[in-house]
Design an enzyme around this catalytic site. Structure first.
Site, short mmCIF file in Angstrom:
data_model
loop_
_atom_site.label_atom_id
_atom_site.label_comp_id
_atom_site.label_asym_id
_atom_site.label_seq_id
_atom_site.Cartn_x
_atom_site.Cartn_y
_atom_site.Cartn_z
N LYS A 32 43.53 44.35 38.76
CA LYS A 32 43.15 45.17 37.60
C LYS A 32 42.54 44.35 36.46
CE LYS A 32 46.20 48.98 38.75
NZ LYS A 32 47.20 49.94 38.34
N ASP B 203 44.81 54.87 34.53
CA ASP B 203 46.29 54.87 34.51
C ASP B 203 46.80 55.37 33.15
OD1 ASP B 203 46.61 53.78 37.09
OD2 ASP B 203 46.38 51.74 36.33
#
Ligand code: ATR
Length: 274
Positions: A80, A114
């Protein structure tokens, strides 16, 4: 292909497709199933696969997928931060936190789904207050903690390794209390972002009676979670990470394809696979 249950490809062997989730390990990922359920529901002819890629080969893997004509990639652990660095263009939240999970390969643009996905799941709840105890200081916290702060939560942070929590706050330029002995008292939300549940480990929380309507939320899903069992015993309502998985996936789908994602079909596909 390495596993008959959830197939994945080493990045050098990835076939032609449209979308992929890149991770290491990646065989646990439910994203291919979830996105295929969405394509089926809308009669779209896309292919989404799981691709294994070591952390130091992320850019090479993206280069290969891009030349094979892939449109988008989801980055999961440990990629990420690499995803945020790789992109030529990022949204402000990614610039601030340094973590992205969704890439448009052609535009070389990265976003984080997210954080808004997590807030969307919370928006469905009626919390008694905006006091949150956040447990963990890993990659997941890097996105969810700033999301909570941006949404007006008063957060306290605990991590097994205290220095890591302090470093995270410095990185994020957040001034929040770090506690050595986490207590649930007064909290409308207790959020577990640690991976302790993977090892069935118990967190050293001092539980006290929950405020009416308080929620204990674990980002993990698909297994019995010690944290949620403990929380329930102390009067908390409990939520696992299933809806977060679906929501972050739905937002990625919408970013790539610019049409509403069929969340119910996506959720059904994940539930069938648990
Ligand atoms: P992720 O990207 O999923 O957040 P990570 O970056 O590896 O994963 O972070 C894992 C988090 O879970 C960390 O906060 C870690 O605590 P440390 O910083 O002390 O390592 C936490 N963690 C993992 N196992 C744990 C356990 N058994 N008890 C408490 N915390 C745990």
């Amino acid at each position: 292909m390495k596993s008959s249950r959830r197939p994945f490809y080493p990045w050098r062997e990835a076939p032609e497709a449209d979308f992929a989730v890149l991770g290491d390990p990646v065989e646990h990922s439910r994203s291919p199933k979830m996105h295929h359920a969405a394509y089926e529901e809308l009669d779209l002819k896309f292919r989404y696969i799981a691709v294994q890629c070591p952390s130091d080969e992320f850019a090479s893997a993206l280069h290969r997928l891009s030349s094979l004509g892939y449109r988008g990639v989801n980055a999961t652990v440990p990629h990420k931060e690499s995803a945020a660095r790789w992109a030529q263009s990022v949204e402000p939240f990614v610039r601030k936190t340094g973590v992205a999970n969704t890439i448009d390969l052609k535009a070389e643009r990265a976003i984080n789904t997210d954080a808004p996905g997590f807030l969307a799941t919370l928006a469905k709840e009626t919390l008694p207050n905006k006091k949150a105890l956040v447990l963990g200081a890993g990659g997941t916290t890097r996105a969810l903690l700033p999301a909570l702060v941006d949404a007006g939560f008063e957060c306290t942070l605990w991590n097994r390794t205290r220095e890591k929590a302090e470093r995270l706050l410095t990185d994020l330029n957040l001034k929040l209390p770090v506690v050595s002995h986490p207590e649930s008292a007064d909290c409308g939300l207790v959020l577990n972002t640690t991976s302790a549940g993977l090892f069935a480990a118990k967190l050293p929380i001092k539980w006290s009676g929950a405020v009416e309507g308080a929620i204990a939320y674990d980002v993990a899903y698909g297994r019995e979670l010690v944290f949620l069992n403990e929380a329930q015993k102390h009067g908390f309502q409990v939520r696992d990470g299933l809806n977060l998985l679906v929501e972050q996936g739905a937002l990625a789908f919408e970013f790539w394809l610019d049409q509403p994602a069929p969340r119910m079909a996506m959720k059904r596909a994940v539930l069938e696979d648990l």
